[in-house]
Design a protein around this motif. Structure first.
Motif, short mmCIF file in Angstrom:
data_model
loop_
_atom_site.label_atom_id
_atom_site.label_comp_id
_atom_site.label_asym_id
_atom_site.label_seq_id
_atom_site.Cartn_x
_atom_site.Cartn_y
_atom_site.Cartn_z
N LEU A 64 -4.85 12.49 -1.14
CA LEU A 64 -4.10 11.62 -0.39
C LEU A 64 -2.83 12.33 -0.37
CD1 LEU A 64 -4.10 8.12 -2.16
CD2 LEU A 64 -5.33 8.93 -0.18
N ASP A 65 -2.04 12.28 0.88
CA ASP A 65 -0.75 12.92 1.12
C ASP A 65 0.35 12.30 0.41
OD1 ASP A 65 1.25 14.52 2.87
OD2 ASP A 65 1.82 12.69 3.35
N VAL A 66 0.96 12.81 -0.58
CA VAL A 66 1.68 12.06 -1.68
C VAL A 66 2.91 11.31 -0.72
CG1 VAL A 66 3.38 12.49 -3.27
CG2 VAL A 66 1.37 13.84 -3.38
N ALA A 67 3.44 12.12 0.05
CA ALA A 67 4.80 11.52 0.72
C ALA A 67 4.33 10.27 1.61
CB ALA A 67 5.46 12.26 1.77
N THR A 68 3.20 10.17 2.21
CA THR A 68 2.85 9.15 2.78
C THR A 68 2.40 7.93 1.89
OG1 THR A 68 1.77 10.25 4.78
CG2 THR A 68 1.16 7.98 4.67
N ALA A 69 1.68 8.39 1.02
CA ALA A 69 1.14 7.16 0.00
C ALA A 69 2.58 6.53 -0.61
CB ALA A 69 0.47 7.64 -0.88
N THR A 70 3.48 7.53 -1.19
CA THR A 70 4.45 6.99 -1.83
C THR A 70 5.50 6.03 -0.88
OG1 THR A 70 4.65 9.11 -3.07
CG2 THR A 70 6.76 7.44 -2.95
N LEU A 71 5.57 6.39 0.26
CA LEU A 71 6.38 5.45 1.38
C LEU A 71 5.51 4.33 1.53
CD1 LEU A 71 8.77 5.09 3.13
CD2 LEU A 71 7.26 6.25 5.09
N THR A 72 4.05 4.20 1.69
CA THR A 72 3.43 3.01 1.91
C THR A 72 3.62 1.98 0.63
OG1 THR A 72 1.86 4.13 3.22
CG2 THR A 72 1.12 2.08 2.40
N LEU A 73 3.74 2.57 -0.54
CA LEU A 73 3.67 1.68 -1.74
C LEU A 73 5.13 1.01 -2.02
CD1 LEU A 73 1.71 4.13 -4.16
CD2 LEU A 73 0.85 1.46 -3.40
N HIS A 74 6.28 1.95 -1.67
CA HIS A 74 7.51 1.51 -1.58
C HIS A 74 7.77 0.28 -0.67
CE1 HIS A 74 9.58 5.40 -3.74
NE2 HIS A 74 8.53 4.56 -4.14
N ILE A 75 7.19 0.61 0.55
CA ILE A 75 7.40 -0.39 1.65
C ILE A 75 6.63 -1.91 1.28
CG2 ILE A 75 6.76 -1.04 4.18
CD1 ILE A 75 7.81 1.81 4.65
N HIS A 76 5.38 -1.55 0.93
CA HIS A 76 4.74 -2.71 0.62
C HIS A 76 5.30 -3.70 -0.68
CE1 HIS A 76 1.16 -5.52 0.31
NE2 HIS A 76 0.83 -4.95 -0.81
N THR A 77 5.87 -2.87 -1.61
CA THR A 77 6.51 -3.36 -2.69
C THR A 77 7.58 -4.54 -1.80
OG1 THR A 77 6.29 -1.91 -4.22
CG2 THR A 77 7.91 -3.35 -4.75
N ALA A 78 8.59 -3.73 -1.27
CA ALA A 78 9.60 -4.51 -0.43
C ALA A 78 9.19 -5.73 0.19
CB ALA A 78 10.43 -3.35 0.23
N ASN A 79 7.96 -5.53 0.91
CA ASN A 79 7.44 -6.64 1.87
C ASN A 79 6.91 -7.80 0.75
OD1 ASN A 79 7.92 -5.25 4.15
ND2 ASN A 79 5.96 -4.42 4.48
N LEU A 80 6.57 -7.34 -0.09
CA LEU A 80 5.90 -8.61 -1.08
C LEU A 80 7.22 -9.23 -1.84
CD1 LEU A 80 2.93 -6.88 -3.11
CD2 LEU A 80 2.88 -8.37 -1.23
N VAL A 81 8.01 -8.64 -2.01
CA VAL A 81 9.39 -9.20 -2.66
C VAL A 81 9.95 -10.05 -1.49
CG1 VAL A 81 11.81 -8.83 -3.34
CG2 VAL A 81 9.95 -7.39 -4.24
N ARG A 82 10.02 -9.61 -0.16
CA ARG A 82 10.60 -10.34 0.68
C ARG A 82 9.86 -11.71 1.13
NH1 ARG A 82 11.45 -4.96 3.38
NH2 ARG A 82 13.30 -4.47 2.87
N ALA A 83 8.51 -11.49 1.11
CA ALA A 83 7.54 -12.61 1.44
C ALA A 83 7.39 -13.63 0.24
CB ALA A 83 6.22 -12.03 1.76
N ARG A 84 7.83 -13.09 -1.12
CA ARG A 84 7.75 -13.98 -2.10
C ARG A 84 6.03 -14.19 -2.47
NH1 ARG A 84 11.63 -13.21 -4.74
NH2 ARG A 84 11.28 -14.74 -5.95
N LYS A 85 5.25 -12.97 -2.28
CA LYS A 85 4.05 -13.09 -2.52
C LYS A 85 3.82 -12.67 -4.27
CE LYS A 85 2.07 -13.23 1.60
NZ LYS A 85 1.09 -14.15 1.97
N VAL A 86 3.76 -13.80 -4.98
CA VAL A 86 3.59 -13.72 -6.44
C VAL A 86 2.36 -13.07 -6.95
CG1 VAL A 86 3.93 -14.91 -8.63
CG2 VAL A 86 5.48 -15.59 -6.65
N GLU A 87 1.27 -13.60 -6.45
CA GLU A 87 -0.29 -13.15 -6.95
C GLU A 87 -0.37 -11.60 -6.49
OE1 GLU A 87 -3.16 -15.85 -5.77
OE2 GLU A 87 -2.37 -17.27 -6.88
N GLU A 88 0.09 -11.54 -5.25
CA GLU A 88 -0.32 -9.85 -4.90
C GLU A 88 0.69 -9.18 -5.34
OE1 GLU A 88 0.04 -12.59 -3.07
OE2 GLU A 88 -1.16 -12.57 -1.35
N ALA A 89 1.92 -9.44 -5.96
CA ALA A 89 2.83 -8.72 -6.78
C ALA A 89 2.33 -8.29 -8.08
CB ALA A 89 4.14 -9.32 -6.88
#
Length: 733
Positions: free
Chosen positions: A273-298
């Motif tokens: 995996l490309d480290v920069a791409t994967a890291t950014l994707t995980l950071h953004i997905h975390t932020a999206n889960l927090v904003r969407a209040r997705k408890v189980e997915e979190a």
């Protein structure tokens, strides 16, 4: 076989010749995540393996640090290429910083064509004042030479970029304005990673070959991108970011979740995996889960990031956010204590701990055990006193250092909403925003309010930069946030700090909170009996605003400073709250330049309009302000910088007013106390409706104001030109 033709501490030039090659390509390396000092690796060339397999001779220009090719030795490097290229057709190629190099030197190499992926026209703020990225790089560069933008680009150019990415789109526009033969190829949702997205779609190699062979079919390319982008984590993440900026957090979380699933499938298949791409994707997905209040997915992502992360990296802040959202108190405490072993917690980590304690996310017995193990260390490091207050509020019968009034400064009195010290300095402590409750830490902004502020900021930046307009939000600090020593109650909690701490790094450049910098000003930044700043304080903030948006006006600001000389005696908005009234003496700005001011009628705040026309200003530009009285206090200052100053009193950014007024610069702002509860811009009504929604009875506008309002809201009209000619004095020759 690779031959290194040139090398120093800044860059190296590699040659990989192939006898049967009918073309030669010069590649420029992309921006580095970290400097690469020492001898160059022979296989460090950008795209080296691809060109070897394609049978194409290549020169690789490889940077050792991010100098953006602003080097004296570049001419020596170019001459070495000219001496060895032969008669073959030469192309330049690069991505991001490498794309900038491919464009910058294409004409100087007499190239047959240039291929640039997500390039920059310039990172010089005097040219690209819209560009907030790479500030650390700029500080290392002594001088910028981007004359190619002035002389024009004659080389046929293929430009691949994402037009929905505000900064990259603005760069593309600058490049297109100077290029004689340009093919702009949109790669939607790639953000700044067009090359990575095409690679993930399986299209990069064929795209480069087809361009070099003169067989590139734009329509076929776009169809292929549309059919393949669902297989690209970059594309899915880019689409998720756009949805999130529009407030569609549920859909954003779903898309970024698909992006993570793609990366997981590649990881399980043994792909690197490309480290920069994967890291950014995980950071953004975390932020999206927090904003969407997705408890189980979190909770699920928390376990994966903790136990089997896709790539190596520091995900501690993401883990903390996920633990808080999923109510995993055990994991939350483990992560906090893990950070305490390497130092004191601060920033987002501290804010999450406070949210967990104050929001009853931790059971009392866990709080007690945590405090017994770690309380002494946190109390010693926490100068704000917030941790002590939070523990004291739990009635755990343990030692704390709960905030108390400073014994040396207890001589003060409170009348109504105002506090007066023994030195006759007044502070606002009441009102609709519960100022004292927030200052003492008894109240704290909610996670929803913090997220709303960040969402507003992201959307505003997107609106502004989508139109190539510099943008900045100003948090005007409350008086006690700057004059902490004069405020008699300790400790002082600052709302500005609470909102900046959790803010994503990419949004930080769009916010100015000058509390600490104002403390260093030689002249008092605040009036003693007013919530507002002195005119010298307003001038100091204006200097910071202009600097943050890349606007130079030193001579004009010096002229403003010289005119803050007019004596005045008045009570101020705090002096009137005491009985008898208290009065303050000061000096105010007395402009000696021609300026015509227009103000809308009505005694209300929201919906108020100020228009200033100033022909001797430094910049013949329109500045549009969305904010409160702190902006209104610096309107005359601004009139020495911009020929047209338009201030709209509102807490929101109204996109329809940006469309109407077509400003050159946008500032939004608010007094710090208004951060007690932030409303989303999506709640705003049309700006023109404010007086109607307040049931105002006299809606008639004075003819003079109506004429000015008509002119600035239709700046391209014949009427506007006539109006400005009438009110604007001629510039001196």
């Amino acid at each position: 076989m690779t031959t290194i033709l040139f090398e120093n501490d800044n860059l190296s030039l590699h040659s990989v010749p192939l006898d049967q090659s009918e073309q030669v390509v010069v590649t420029f390396s992309p921006r580095l995540g970290a400097p690469r000092p020492g001898p160059a690796h022979p296989n460090a060339g950008f795209g080296q393996e691809f060109f070897r397999k394609s049978g194409i001779s290549v020169f690789h220009v490889v940077a050792k640090w991010n100098h953006w090719w602003q080097l004296d030795e570049m001419e020596e490097v170019l001459q070495a290429i000219r001496d060895r290229r032969g008669t073959r057709a030469l192309w330049t190629y690069g991505a991001s910083m490498g794309g900038a190099g491919a464009l910058m030197f294409a004409d100087r190499l007499d190239a047959a064509g240039a291929i640039a992926m997500s390039p920059q026209a310039s990172v010089d703020l005097s040219r690209a004042d819209f560009e907030p990225r790479w500030m650390a790089d700029r500080r290392r560069i002594k001088t910028f030479d981007d004359r190619w933008l002035d002389t024009g680009l004659s080389t046929p150019t293929w430009l691949f970029y994402d037009p929905t990415h505000a900064e990259d789109d603005q760069h593309a526009r600058m490049i297109a304005a100077t290029a004689a033969d340009i093919h702009r190829v949109p790669v939607l949702f790639c953000s700044h990673s067009s090359m990575r997205m095409l690679l993930e779609c399986g299209m990069l190699s064929d795209t480069i070959r087809s361009v070099l062979a003169g067989k590139f079919d734009r329509d076929a390319f776009l169809r292929s991108v549309r059919s393949h982008r669902s297989a690209s984590s970059v594309a899915l993440t880019g689409a998720a970011r756009i949805l999130s900026s529009r407030g569609s957090h549920q859909r954003a979380a779903a898309l970024s979740g698909k992006s993570v699933a793609l990366l997981e499938a590649q990881w399980h298949a043994g792909q690197k995996l490309d480290v920069a791409t994967a890291t950014l994707t995980l950071h953004i997905h975390t932020a999206n889960l927090v904003r969407a209040r997705k408890v189980e997915e979190a909770a699920a992502l928390l376990a994966k990031l903790r136990d089997t992360p896709l790539v190596a990296g520091d995900f501690s802040q993401q883990l903390l956010q996920l633990a808080l959202l999923s109510n995993n108190s055990v994991e939350l405490i483990r992560l906090i204590e893990q950070r305490l072993t390497t130092g004191n917690i601060a920033g987002l980590s501290f804010e999450i701990l406070m949210s967990a304690i104050n929001g009853n996310r931790l059971p009392p017995d866990q709080i007690l055990k945590f405090h017994m193990r770690n309380g002494a260390k946190i109390l010693a490091a926490d100068t704000t006193g917030r941790y002590a207050q939070a523990i004291a509020a739990k009635n755990l019968d343990v030692a704390t250092t709960a905030p108390q009034p400073d014994a040396a400064s207890q001589a003060y009195r409170i009348e109504g909403d105002a506090l007066l010290t023994k030195d006759n300095v007044a502070f606002l402590v009441g009102g609709n925003h519960s100022v004292l409750q927030y200052v003492t830490g008894k109240l704290a902004p909610t996670p929803t309010s913090l997220a709303t502020f960040a969402g507003n900021l992201a959307e505003r930046a997107s609106i502004a930069h989508g139109q190539g307009i510099p943008y900045l939000h100003v948090i005007f600090p409350d008086k006690q946030s700057v004059m902490t020593e004069a405020f008699p109650i300790r400790p002082v909690h600052r709302l500005g700090d609470a909102y900046l701490a959790p803010l994503d790094a990419e949004l930080r450049p769009y916010v100015l909170y000058p509390a600490d910098r104002l403390r260093d000003e030689q002249r008092p930044p605040f009036l003693p009996l007013d919530t507002h700043m002195t005119d010298h304080g307003s001038l100091a903030v204006l200097r910071m605003m202009l600097s943050a948006t890349g606007i130079e006006a030193d001579e004009s600001l010096t002229r403003v400073e010289r005119r803050i000389v007019k004596p005045r005696r008045w009570p101020g908005d705090l002096g009137v709250k005491f009985t008898p009234r208290l009065f303050q003496d000061g000096v105010v700005l007395d402009p000696d330049w021609p300026v015509t001011a227009f103000r809308s009628p009505g005694g209300f705040n929201d919906g108020l309009v100020d228009i200033l026309i100033s022909p001797e200003a430094a910049h013949d530009r329109i500045v549009l302000l969305f904010g409160d009285s702190f902006f209104r206090m610096m309107l005359q200052h601004l009139s020495m910088v911009f020929t047209r100053v338009i201030c709209l009193r509102t807490r929101f950014l109204h996109p329809e007013m940006v469309t109407l007024i077509r400003p050159d610069v946008i500032y939004t702002g608010n007094a710090e106390r208004y951060l007690s509860n932030v409303a989303a811009d999506s709640e705003a009504q049309a700006f023109a409706l404010y007086p109607h929604l307040r049931a105002a009875t006299d809606l008639a506008m004075p003819p003079e104001f109506l004429a000015a309002w008509r002119a600035v809201t239709a700046p391209r009209s014949v009427y506007s030109q006539r109006f400005l000619h009438r009110y604007t004095l001629p510039r001196p020759a």
